[in-house]
Design a protein around this motif. Structure first.
Motif, PDB file in Angstrom:
ATOM      1  N   ASN A  12       0.952  -1.310   0.148  1.00 15.83           N
ATOM      2  CA  ASN A  12      -0.016  -0.038   0.162  1.00 15.83           C
ATOM      3  C   ASN A  12       0.975   1.807   0.366  1.00 15.83           C
ATOM      4  N   LEU A 102     -12.333   5.422   8.377  1.00 13.18           N
ATOM      5  CA  LEU A 102     -11.734   4.309   7.520  1.00 13.18           C
ATOM      6  C   LEU A 102     -11.086   3.069   8.426  1.00 13.18           C
ATOM      7  N   GLN A 105     -13.630   0.435   7.806  1.00 10.09           N
ATOM      8  CA  GLN A 105     -13.956  -0.490   7.189  1.00 10.09           C
ATOM      9  C   GLN A 105     -13.272  -1.767   6.944  1.00 10.09           C
ATOM     10  N   PHE A 108     -10.036  -1.991   4.384  1.00 13.49           N
ATOM     11  CA  PHE A 108      -8.998  -0.834   4.717  1.00 13.49           C
ATOM     12  C   PHE A 108      -8.167  -1.164   5.485  1.00 13.49           C
TER      13      PHE A 108
END
Length: 266
Positions: A12, A102, A105, A108
């Motif tokens: 990421n 976030l 989620q 994520f």
């Protein structure tokens, strides 16, 4: 555990880059100078300290014969990494709290949030670090062989910041008072860090406080690297490396244990 964290971060990197850019640009959208304000603030703060302590007060002080360079560059080399650390820890307590949407989620990768927080601080302070190195090179006594260790020092500094950010970011949602404690501690800690004065200037009875302050070792390593140009604080290097590795492993362990519950408390 460490390898899993590293894999998530590696996968990421593009996301972290976008979060860092958003962090830098987001607060100054619509401003004439835009994100330049982010870089101006630490330079102005460091410049003010250099003026007050280095020029005004420093002109009235006498340093020892073993003190290379000038007092102004001494302040710049010690104060810059401390301010970066202070900024990183100040942001650390909100790394998850300010991104609750976030964190909640499932898909994520929340591991990226504390890393992006630290990376943003390093990017913001990059011009200040460039000023620090340039000033010492052109106006101080130059750079010694120890300057070759700067990449290692920056790497350990980043690891230390990530570890402490992990620790603070995962505990703050459960203990909200940590945010105030960190603010007070960092405000007081500066005066017990040998960044704007020489340790010899501290009365003998109070000098042990410098060694109890973990950030003193960070400053001493930077001073060895860029100011003295040689290793004068060998113990500080050992402590610095141990703190960086220890903080990272402790932060990662705490993060793994608390991660399943973060979404419920935010």
């Amino acid at each position: 555990m460490t390898l899993d964290f590293g894999r998530v971060i590696h996968r990421n990197l593009a996301l972290i880059r976008e979060m860092v850019l958003r962090d830098i640009k987001g607060g100054h959208a619509g401003h004439g100078l835009g994100s330049l304000w982010v870089y101006a603030q630490p330079i102005v703060v460091v410049g003010t300290y250099m003026l007050i302590f280095g020029v005004v007060i420093g002109s009235r002080m006498t340093v020892t014969a073993s003190f290379p360079g000038d007092y102004t560059s001494y302040i710049l080399v010690g104060l810059t990494p401390w301010l970066l650390m202070s900024n990183a820890l100040g942001r650390a307590t909100n790394a998850f709290s300010s991104n609750a949407n976030l964190v909640k989620q499932v898909v994520f990768p929340i591991e990226t949030l504390p890393v992006a927080t630290v990376m943003a601080c390093f990017v913001i302070y990059a011009p200040t670090f460039a000023l620090m190195v340039s000033y010492k090179f052109f106006f101080g006594a130059g750079l010694g062989w120890a300057a070759l260790a700067l990449p290692l020092v920056l790497g350990l500094h980043g690891l230390l910041c990530i570890g402490l950010t992990l620790l603070l970011s995962v505990t703050t949602p459960f203990l909200r008072d940590i945010r105030e404690f960190v603010t007070i501690y960092m405000s007081v800690s500066m005066y017990f860090t040998p960044a704007i004065y020489l340790p010899d200037w501290v009365p003998a009875a109070l000098r042990p406080l410098l060694y109890f302050n973990p950030f003193s070792y960070v400053v001493w390593v930077y001073q060895d690297t860029l100011f003295f140009g040689e290793i004068r604080h060998g113990f500080a290097w050992i402590m610095f490396a141990a703190m960086a590795i220890g903080a990272f492993l402790a932060g990662l362990t705490m993060f793994r244990r608390v991660k399943p519950y973060l979404g419920n408390v935010l």
